[in-house]
Design an enzyme around this catalytic site. Structure first.
Site, PDB file in Angstrom:
ATOM      1  NE  ARG A  43      -1.936  -1.712   3.566  1.00  0.00           N
ATOM      2  CZ  ARG A  43      -2.340  -1.854   4.829  1.00  0.00           C
ATOM      3  NH1 ARG A  43      -3.556  -1.498   5.172  1.00  0.00           N
ATOM      4  NH2 ARG A  43      -1.533  -2.359   5.733  1.00  0.00           N
ATOM      5  CE  LYS A  55       1.618  -2.751   8.576  1.00  0.00           C
ATOM      6  NZ  LYS A  55       0.332  -3.224   9.168  1.00  0.00           N
ATOM      7  CG  HIS A  65      -1.309  -0.760  15.404  1.00  0.00           C
ATOM      8  ND1 HIS A  65      -2.577  -0.941  15.899  1.00  0.00           N
ATOM      9  CD2 HIS A  65      -1.443  -0.653  14.062  1.00  0.00           C
ATOM     10  CE1 HIS A  65      -3.447  -0.947  14.899  1.00  0.00           C
ATOM     11  NE2 HIS A  65      -2.786  -0.768  13.779  1.00  0.00           N
ATOM     12  CB  SER A 111     -22.368 -15.843  20.112  1.00  0.00           C
ATOM     13  OG  SER A 111     -21.147 -16.519  20.290  1.00  0.00           O
ATOM     14  CE1 TYR A 169      -5.028   2.122  10.478  1.00  0.00           C
ATOM     15  CE2 TYR A 169      -4.015   1.547   8.393  1.00  0.00           C
ATOM     16  CZ  TYR A 169      -5.141   1.768   9.155  1.00  0.00           C
ATOM     17  OH  TYR A 169      -6.390   1.629   8.595  1.00  0.00           O
ATOM     18  CD  GLU A 190      -2.865   3.039  15.619  1.00  0.00           C
ATOM     19  OE1 GLU A 190      -2.765   3.412  14.445  1.00  0.00           O
ATOM     20  OE2 GLU A 190      -1.909   3.062  16.425  1.00  0.00           O
ATOM     21  CG  ASP A 193      -5.969  -8.349  13.940  1.00  0.00           C
ATOM     22  OD1 ASP A 193      -6.888  -9.111  14.311  1.00  0.00           O
ATOM     23  OD2 ASP A 193      -6.147  -7.155  13.661  1.00  0.00           O
ATOM     24  CG  ASN A 219      -0.430  -8.788   6.197  1.00  0.00           C
ATOM     25  OD1 ASN A 219      -0.534 -10.014   6.145  1.00  0.00           O
ATOM     26  ND2 ASN A 219       0.426  -8.121   5.446  1.00  0.00           N
ATOM     27  CG  MET A 220      -6.761 -11.489   6.116  1.00  0.00           C
ATOM     28  SD  MET A 220      -8.370 -11.987   6.733  1.00  0.00           S
ATOM     29  CE  MET A 220      -9.215 -12.441   5.238  1.00  0.00           C
TER      30      MET A 220
HETATM   31  P1  NAD Z   1     -16.192  -5.098  15.694  1.00  0.00           P
HETATM   32  O1  NAD Z   1     -15.992  -4.538  17.049  1.00  0.00           O
HETATM   33  O2  NAD Z   1     -16.855  -4.275  14.650  1.00  0.00           O
HETATM   34  O3  NAD Z   1     -17.027  -6.470  15.797  1.00  0.00           O
HETATM   35  C1  NAD Z   1     -16.720  -7.466  16.704  1.00  0.00           C
HETATM   36  C2  NAD Z   1     -18.001  -8.187  17.081  1.00  0.00           C
HETATM   37  O4  NAD Z   1     -17.666  -9.334  17.874  1.00  0.00           O
HETATM   38  C3  NAD Z   1     -18.964  -7.345  17.928  1.00  0.00           C
HETATM   39  O5  NAD Z   1     -20.206  -7.246  17.281  1.00  0.00           O
HETATM   40  C4  NAD Z   1     -19.063  -8.146  19.242  1.00  0.00           C
HETATM   41  O6  NAD Z   1     -20.353  -8.074  19.834  1.00  0.00           O
HETATM   42  C5  NAD Z   1     -18.751  -9.543  18.757  1.00  0.00           C
HETATM   43  N1  NAD Z   1     -18.394 -10.503  19.795  1.00  0.00           N
HETATM   44  C6  NAD Z   1     -17.624 -10.337  20.900  1.00  0.00           C
HETATM   45  N2  NAD Z   1     -17.551 -11.494  21.596  1.00  0.00           N
HETATM   46  C7  NAD Z   1     -18.275 -12.406  20.906  1.00  0.00           C
HETATM   47  C8  NAD Z   1     -18.602 -13.769  21.113  1.00  0.00           C
HETATM   48  N3  NAD Z   1     -18.160 -14.450  22.182  1.00  0.00           N
HETATM   49  N4  NAD Z   1     -19.385 -14.396  20.190  1.00  0.00           N
HETATM   50  C9  NAD Z   1     -19.840 -13.745  19.112  1.00  0.00           C
HETATM   51  N5  NAD Z   1     -19.582 -12.446  18.871  1.00  0.00           N
HETATM   52  C10 NAD Z   1     -18.818 -11.786  19.763  1.00  0.00           C
HETATM   53  O7  NAD Z   1     -14.738  -5.562  15.205  1.00  0.00           O
HETATM   54  P2  NAD Z   1     -14.291  -5.783  13.688  1.00  0.00           P
HETATM   55  O8  NAD Z   1     -13.812  -4.494  13.107  1.00  0.00           O
HETATM   56  O9  NAD Z   1     -15.337  -6.528  12.978  1.00  0.00           O
HETATM   57  O10 NAD Z   1     -12.985  -6.690  13.877  1.00  0.00           O
HETATM   58  C11 NAD Z   1     -13.069  -8.075  14.182  1.00  0.00           C
HETATM   59  C12 NAD Z   1     -11.660  -8.643  14.272  1.00  0.00           C
HETATM   60  O11 NAD Z   1     -11.032  -8.641  12.996  1.00  0.00           O
HETATM   61  C13 NAD Z   1     -10.732  -7.838  15.182  1.00  0.00           C
HETATM   62  O12 NAD Z   1      -9.930  -8.714  15.931  1.00  0.00           O
HETATM   63  C14 NAD Z   1      -9.868  -7.068  14.201  1.00  0.00           C
HETATM   64  O13 NAD Z   1      -8.610  -6.706  14.753  1.00  0.00           O
HETATM   65  C15 NAD Z   1      -9.723  -8.133  13.138  1.00  0.00           C
HETATM   66  N6  NAD Z   1      -9.199  -7.681  11.839  1.00  0.00           N
HETATM   67  C16 NAD Z   1      -8.265  -8.504  11.254  1.00  0.00           C
HETATM   68  C17 NAD Z   1      -7.752  -8.194  10.019  1.00  0.00           C
HETATM   69  C18 NAD Z   1      -6.802  -9.156   9.375  1.00  0.00           C
HETATM   70  O14 NAD Z   1      -6.164  -8.781   8.385  1.00  0.00           O
HETATM   71  N7  NAD Z   1      -6.658 -10.374   9.862  1.00  0.00           N
HETATM   72  C19 NAD Z   1      -8.133  -7.004   9.357  1.00  0.00           C
HETATM   73  C20 NAD Z   1      -9.079  -6.183   9.982  1.00  0.00           C
HETATM   74  C21 NAD Z   1      -9.617  -6.525  11.230  1.00  0.00           C
END
Ligand code: NAD
Length: 363
Positions: free
Chosen positions: A15, A75, A96, A220, A94, A118, A270, A300-301
């Site tokens: 990026r 980054k 962190h 859940s 960003y 962030e 992450d 880092n999708m």
């Molecule tokens: P968000 O806060 O918008 O959504 C998280 C949801 O999880 C909330 O609705 C919450 O109520 C729910 N939750 C919490 N505990 C739960 C449980 N036990 N069962 C079911 N649901 C539950 O967060 P987001 O922006 O959607 O991010 C989600 C994750 O994805 C984060 O860890 C974020 O860091 C990660 N992420 C990863 C990448 C990647 O490249 N791997 C990229 C972006 C975000």
């Protein structure tokens, strides 16, 4: 103001801080923009496009760090970049910082004014400069999961949309926030049978109202979670508990109850991952198999779709960059407390409470 974007040098980062269109917005508003040669290659933007946008091209990053009042990146600055930062300069990217003592110490030492994407907040709550990356990851998770379901990738050979006369695949999305909502949109669009699980009744209501009969919602708890993952061909882990590691919602014990060749995509990797058997993988080698279940755990999708991610990021970062350039960071923050929430380091001090507390700095 003179604003610059160097080429990103972190491993596998394609990026770039400013798109040609963003550079154009800044130049037509009377600012100078300097881009390091080749900085846009990863998103398919040539030096020539930046020149046409009114930017000048610098031969090396050193020129940008030496000349510019504000550095716009993606980054966190790497050690060689941190060595070039200086007092009075603005760094907008960003960061962190909380888990990164070394970077924080270097930023403090440099005297730079560091604004972290962030931690910038939004009028409707949430973290609007993080949101686009969650949207990208959520949407990508279904693509990644669909590929992993193919036999050649270890999956059970299921086409998510089915075909006429054959049932579609089943997708369970754990967490209905930004990632989960976007994952569900893609899965529904493909014609899969989708169930979204969350613990927050408001989220269940919003998601339920949006998808109506195109996706099911389920509270859940342990029983519902177990039932949903046992039925699913593809499970998306999209939970977040702010400020905490992700809860391990699917244990190793539970894998044996899943369909052989089913796929787990752990977007929450992450934050440590929400499946007990997850560990971080890379785009070069994204999947591994445990007890017959394929895991995709790339941390880092959005990096894989650098062009879309860069444009999505610029849509939310540029308006603040324009205001900082026009008003100076102090006045821009005085007028906008949401931008002020982004200030992490200034003039040799950590200014963000959570980072100061975590790393032992006085505010
Ligand atoms: P968000 O806060 O918008 O959504 C998280 C949801 O999880 C909330 O609705 C919450 O109520 C729910 N939750 C919490 N505990 C739960 C449980 N036990 N069962 C079911 N649901 C539950 O967060 P987001 O922006 O959607 O991010 C989600 C994750 O994805 C984060 O860890 C974020 O860091 C990660 N992420 C990863 C990448 C990647 O490249 N791997 C990229 C972006 C975000």
């Amino acid at each position: 103001m003179r604003i610059g974007s160097p080429r990103e040098i972190k491993n596998n980062e394609f990026r770039v801080g400013l798109t040609p269109e963003s550079a154009h917005e800044l130049t037509v508003n009377g600012h100078d923009v300097v881009i390091e040669t080749g900085a846009g290659v990863g998103i398919g933007a040539s030096d020539e496009e930046y020149r046409r946008a009114g930017a000048t091209i610098a031969a090396k990053a050193e020129d940008i760090f030496a000349e510019c009042d504000m550095i716009v990146k993606v980054k966190e600055p790497q050690a060689s970049e941190r060595a070039m930062l200086r007092e009075g300069q603005i760094l907008y990217t960003y960061l962190h910082l909380a888990p990164d003592a070394e970077q924080t110490a270097d930023l403090v030492k440099s005297g730079v004014t560091a604004i972290a994407y962030e931690t910038v907040t939004g009028p409707g709550g949430g973290l609007p400069l993080l949101k686009p990356m969650s949207q990208v990851a959520g949407r990508m998770s279904i693509q990644a999961g669909a590929t992993a379901l193919e036999k050649a990738h270890g999956g059970r050979g299921v086409l998510l949309g089915g075909v006429p006369g054959v049932m579609p695949g089943k997708v369970a999305v754990i967490g209905g926030g930004v990632v989960g909502f976007n994952a569900a949109q893609m899965a529904v669009g493909l014609g899969a049978q989708v169930t979204i699980l969350d613990r927050n009744p408001e989220v269940l209501e919003t998601v339920g109202t949006h998808f109506e009969n195109r996706a099911a919602t389920r509270f859940s708890n342990k029983v519902n979670l177990h039932d949903s993952i046992c039925e699913a061909d593809l499970v998306i882990g999209a939970v977040l508990i702010p400020g905490a590691a992700a809860p391990k919602l699917v244990t190793r014990e539970m894998l044996k109850d899943m369909k052989p060749g089913a796929v787990l995509v752990d977007v929450a990797i992450d934050q440590g991952g929400c499946f007990e058997t997850s560990y971080p993988t890379t785009h070069d080698d994204p999947t591994f198999v445990v007890d017959g279940v394929v895991h995709y755990c790339v941390a880092n999708m959005p990096g894989a779709v650098a062009r879309t991610s860069t444009y999505a990021l610029n849509n939310v970062t540029l308006p603040h960059a324009l205001r900082i350039a026009e008003l100076g960071w102090k006045e821009a923050m005085r007028r906008d407390p949401h931008l002020a929430a982004g200030l992490n380091v200034h003039a040799g001090r950590v200014t963000y409470a959570a980072v100061a507390e975590e790393l032992g700095y006085d505010l």
